[in-house]
Design an enzyme around this catalytic site. Structure first.
Site, PDB file in Angstrom:
ATOM      1  N   HIS A  44      -3.176  -2.744  -9.997  1.00  0.00           N
ATOM      2  CA  HIS A  44      -4.622  -2.719  -9.820  1.00  0.00           C
ATOM      3  C   HIS A  44      -5.355  -1.874 -10.852  1.00  0.00           C
ATOM      4  O   HIS A  44      -6.586  -1.864 -10.872  1.00  0.00           O
ATOM      5  CB  HIS A  44      -4.965  -2.214  -8.417  1.00  0.00           C
ATOM      6  CG  HIS A  44      -4.378  -3.034  -7.315  1.00  0.00           C
ATOM      7  ND1 HIS A  44      -4.787  -4.323  -7.050  1.00  0.00           N
ATOM      8  CD2 HIS A  44      -3.387  -2.766  -6.429  1.00  0.00           C
ATOM      9  CE1 HIS A  44      -4.098  -4.808  -6.026  1.00  0.00           C
ATOM     10  NE2 HIS A  44      -3.236  -3.890  -5.639  1.00  0.00           N
ATOM     11  N   GLU A 149       3.510  -6.150   2.372  1.00  0.00           N
ATOM     12  CA  GLU A 149       2.065  -6.373   2.452  1.00  0.00           C
ATOM     13  C   GLU A 149       1.712  -7.836   2.681  1.00  0.00           C
ATOM     14  O   GLU A 149       0.586  -8.258   2.409  1.00  0.00           O
ATOM     15  CB  GLU A 149       1.375  -5.828   1.201  1.00  0.00           C
ATOM     16  CG  GLU A 149       1.982  -6.268  -0.109  1.00  0.00           C
ATOM     17  CD  GLU A 149       1.365  -5.558  -1.306  1.00  0.00           C
ATOM     18  OE1 GLU A 149       0.292  -4.935  -1.163  1.00  0.00           O
ATOM     19  OE2 GLU A 149       1.952  -5.628  -2.407  1.00  0.00           O
ATOM     20  N   ASP A 175      -3.635  -5.428   1.922  1.00  0.00           N
ATOM     21  CA  ASP A 175      -3.117  -6.784   1.754  1.00  0.00           C
ATOM     22  C   ASP A 175      -2.428  -7.285   3.016  1.00  0.00           C
ATOM     23  O   ASP A 175      -2.522  -8.474   3.347  1.00  0.00           O
ATOM     24  CB  ASP A 175      -2.146  -6.835   0.571  1.00  0.00           C
ATOM     25  CG  ASP A 175      -2.871  -6.953  -0.758  1.00  0.00           C
ATOM     26  OD1 ASP A 175      -3.677  -7.886  -0.923  1.00  0.00           O
ATOM     27  OD2 ASP A 175      -2.637  -6.106  -1.641  1.00  0.00           O
TER      28      ASP A 175
END
Length: 260
Positions: A44, A149, A175
């Protein structure tokens, strides 16, 4: 202390999430703040392999262990990050035991795994020496986390947690909640049940277990549930929150003075 040593104890370990700042002093800054570890995320952050290589040296200078979060699901990324000197790596969106098995194998040398051999590079500090000794030492210190996730990962978590070569589980809570169809609803009983299932799988197999905590209170609650790696917020968010709080206090004080 190494990440491997940290995974060998159930005592809480506190750190933070790096997604923005890879400056030369970041390791010393975080160490002075009391961090036991750092999660350096490539997924990310936009950090590339060259940035991570430099960042790892900065963290080593501060004797601050790091987990490197992979940018995607390519198992070759795991071995590449290990070669540049990472001692702990984490693969995202692990959807099943076969996927986790392939990833775990990529972090260990034959005959235990499938990691390609390169010596006198970052992982062995460029030092000469017997190859077999280097491979054994690398296998002994390497740590692999699987990030749970998705619903598919949750459904296979007991098998994943039992895998040889797996050292820890990490919950990607945002997530996971999205995959479950309850985005951000961390107080939903279904999310609580999913978390309890992952915790049980980790504890049953004596695996480390981590998650990001948005607040100190949330971190303490996670420890009570069985988590031992607590990443308190992240670099950009902590800076923003502290700055916003300080500016707001000064503005409020100034307004009060003007009114008085």
């Amino acid at each position: 202390m190494t990440i491997k040593a940290l995974t060998g104890t159930r005592a809480p370990k506190f750190g933070t999430f790096l997604v923005e700042f890879a400056t030369p002093g970041i390791g010393h800054i975080l160490k002075a703040a009391g961090c036991d570890f750092v999660l350096a995320d490539m997924e990310h952050s936009g950090f590339g392999i060259d940035t991570v290589k430099t960042l790892l040296r900065a963290l080593e200078a501060a004797a601050l262990p790091a987990i490197v979060g992979m940018p995607g699901k390519n198992p070759d990324d795991l071995a590449r990050c290990l070669d540049i000197g990472a001692e702990a790596v984490m693969s995202p969106m692990v959807d099943g035991v076969d996927e986790a098995r392939i990833a775990a194998a990529r972090t260990r040398y034959p005959p235990r795994g499938t990691r390609a051999v390169s010596v006198q590079v970052g992982h062995d500090r460029y030092a000469p020496g017997p190859v077999l000794d280097k491979l054994r030492a690398a296998d002994a210190r390497t740590v692999y986390f699987a990030k749970i996730e998705t619903v598919a990962g949750l459904d296979a978590v007991e098998e994943i947690a039992a895998l040889d070569g797996l050292d820890g589980l990490w919950i990607g809570h945002y997530d996971l909640s999205v995959s479950m169809g309850i985005p951000g609803a961390f107080d939903d009983p279904r999310f609580a049940q999913a978390t309890a299932r992952i915790v049980e799988a980790a504890l049953t197999n004596r695996r480390a277990l981590g998650r990001i905590a948005a607040t100190p209170a949330e971190g303490l609650a996670l420890i009570e549930q069985g988590f031992d790696f607590i990443a308190y917020s992240g670099d950009a968010w902590l800076l923003q929150a502290a700055l916003a709080d300080g500016i707001a206090r000064m503005r409020q004080a100034r307004i009060a003075q003007d009114r008085g």
